[in-house]
Design a protein around this motif. Sequence first.
Motif, short mmCIF file in Angstrom:
data_model
loop_
_atom_site.label_atom_id
_atom_site.label_comp_id
_atom_site.label_asym_id
_atom_site.label_seq_id
_atom_site.Cartn_x
_atom_site.Cartn_y
_atom_site.Cartn_z
N PHE A 111 -1.20 2.30 -5.84
CA PHE A 111 -0.31 2.78 -6.12
C PHE A 111 -0.44 2.85 -7.62
O PHE A 111 -0.35 2.17 -8.66
N PHE A 156 -0.48 5.40 0.94
CA PHE A 156 -1.69 5.72 -0.13
C PHE A 156 -2.90 4.23 -0.27
O PHE A 156 -3.77 4.62 0.09
N PHE A 171 3.70 3.86 -0.86
CA PHE A 171 2.38 3.25 -1.57
C PHE A 171 1.70 2.81 -0.75
O PHE A 171 0.68 2.38 -0.86
#
Length: 364
Positions: A322, A314, A311
């Motif tokens: 996320f 990301f 996460f």
Amino acid sequence: MKNIGIYIHIPFCRSKCPYCDFYSMRSDIIGYDDYTMCVLESLEDWSAKLNRPADTLYFGGGTPSLIGGRNISLITRRAKELFGINGEITVECNPSAIEDGFFDIIANAGVNRISLGMQSAVDSERKKLGRSADRKRITECIAQARKAGIENISLDVMIGVPEQTKESLTETVQFCIETGVPHISAYMLKLEEGTYYYNNADKLNLPDEDTTADMYLLLGELLAESGMKNYEISNFAKHGFEGKHNLKYWNCEEYLGIGPAAHSFIDGKRFYYPRDIEYFKAGKKPIDDGSGGDEDEYIMLRLRLADGINFEEFKKKFGKEFDKKIIEKSKEFEAKKLMKVTEKSIALTREGFLVSNYIISELI
């Protein structure tokens, strides 16, 4: 600027394997030396256009070893000069299409990894797959590569091939383990439209889907016991021997593809050369294939990896948290032992890899 990867497609084969739909041909249209010159010219052009460094080089096919060590070396040396490559350089090799001294020649040029198209260590299965080299020849190739100083060796294994059983697959996996190679690529047979296998599927005596799935899980268990991690759906490696070039694809990183049927992803754009050697030979521009690298594509590609989606990574990449809905949906699959969900990441399990397309479509 971040390093790109470079893929070179060598579209030549002595004969067409009955399951293969990759773009390949005999060398009647253009000889190996002439094709090599076309690749060198393309490398020159792209070097001037991109002005980008590269850290991986991958020769795929077709049968790259068929064009000979001299031509592989010419391309390798020039690619290193133009793009500053000082990393993983891989050549796909067919055990039945390797000339004497081949590994010494390419190793001297900087090739440090080979992917050997074994498919099966059971000679009867290899024959049905159109592969002429026997187990003895495969063993010889591994020894020759090592003698030349190439220790990073990958073996291809196919699952679900005609008349294959769990016992015969175990024989193949045990052969791989006994050779001590550090990487295995294992692919489940897919019947591709237009191939001999596709047109004669009712005559092939293929294992059913459940048996093939069990074979994949068995292969993963046996390789895990030998110290290999299932780091990507179809790839297994000892620590430090993961395929760096192919990881660029799954990490949604940039790469340049050269040759007919080769695809590229540069500066957020995808483009490709058509499956037409005359088109490439004429020096025509690749065809635009739209943009790439968005959130959905990143999720789809990263979920092919055992590490899945982190996460924090990301957030760094896309500047946002996320999607919590995807996390909640992932927990439903976790309850079925198809995914792993933590506070930091989501990932597929090996059982989840078997139905990855379905899971990914449900998530995004």
